[in-house]
Design an enzyme around this catalytic site. Sequence first.
Site, PDB file in Angstrom:
ATOM      1  N   ASP A   1      -4.266  -6.660 -34.357  1.00  0.00           N
ATOM      2  CA  ASP A   1      -3.358  -7.431 -33.500  1.00  0.00           C
ATOM      3  C   ASP A   1      -3.295  -6.836 -32.104  1.00  0.00           C
ATOM      4  OD1 ASP A   1      -2.534  -9.291 -35.497  1.00  0.00           O
ATOM      5  OD2 ASP A   1      -1.288  -7.737 -36.372  1.00  0.00           O
TER       6      ASP A   1
ATOM      7  N   ASP B   1      -8.134  -1.505 -33.915  1.00  0.00           N
ATOM      8  CA  ASP B   1      -6.900  -2.125 -34.382  1.00  0.00           C
ATOM      9  C   ASP B   1      -7.149  -3.631 -34.411  1.00  0.00           C
ATOM     10  OD1 ASP B   1      -4.144  -2.530 -34.997  1.00  0.00           O
ATOM     11  OD2 ASP B   1      -3.711  -2.835 -32.875  1.00  0.00           O
TER      12      ASP B   1
END
Length: 356
Positions: free
Chosen positions: A88, A86
């Site tokens: 953020d 991922d």
Amino acid sequence: LKRHGREGGSGLTLAPVGYMLRLLLALATADALLLLAPRVLASRRAGLASMTLEISPPDGFVWGVNLDEGSLPPPSPPPSAALLFDCDGVLVETEELHRVAYNMAFEEFGLQIAGAPVVWSKEYYSFLANTVGGGKPKMRYHFTGLGAPEGARTHQDTAKVWPAPTARGGAVPADEAAGMALVDELQDFKTECYKQLVTKAGPRPGVLALMDSAIAAPGIAVGICSASTRGGFEKVVDAVVGQERLARLDVVIAGDDVSHKKPHPEIYDVAAQRLGLSSADCVVVEDSIVGLRAAKAANMRCVITYTPETQAEDFYAEGADAKLLDFSSGVEVGALFSPEGAVLPELLPGVRDPRP
């Protein structure tokens, strides 16, 4: 491979281009546009008779690349497993920057509910980040109470009413269509604010070392799967991951490349499909309950690197295979995959937080 500059030997006169390094391929069978690195192209080029690409590196010149059956290098061996990050909260701790950017947008539009300004606190934004994936769904949930997974926790700060944009005419949206039109405008402004803020962000401890270790490992594909819109996402990866490293990734997917946001598994399903791997061969690194649910719904193993805002979440109860604050202890790919490229039965032994 031919370089064309303002004074290049080709005789072409081309204006300097931006610094983005991209191979943007629209695949006939794809549901999304994916950013694919050169080694993925090499492993997937068997069905291509000829293709011409332009690569725009930082020096401002255009490199024209003509690929045909006679000039292509031998194919790269297919990957046996994948490590998917991922963005953020995993590559960079940006959740606070997102919150600040949303509040900047709310202030710009003069959002008010019952005469009070709309402001998301740190505590409430942490709740949103662990309840709803994606920016527009977060705002829709806040203003309507709709869109959270079944059985999700509620919060007293959820407004469940559309706001009045007092700096944009002041009319409260009459229905969801008008409300979502306002959300679209807010998201666009928020993205521009975020793009300015994120240039100051740095990587989370140890994450780029792990990524480099995986890139260097034979048979391990590496990718980024982010729920963020491409406009904000590209600023993060350009500033934090860097163009040279980005060009060596196998698959990069942003939130607007898929139809469903996390916790729906689509983004990870698409990544596995493009890499030609089964879900059992993929390990995901996430930071939130929403991301963890997306990974587990895709039947993938998942490592959580939590943040101070999410450390109280019960990630193990939600199915996390390992959790830890960050990779500052020097975690390398061998803690996740065997030398043969198989996912280990136990992830991060001796490094992860103990199970309760």
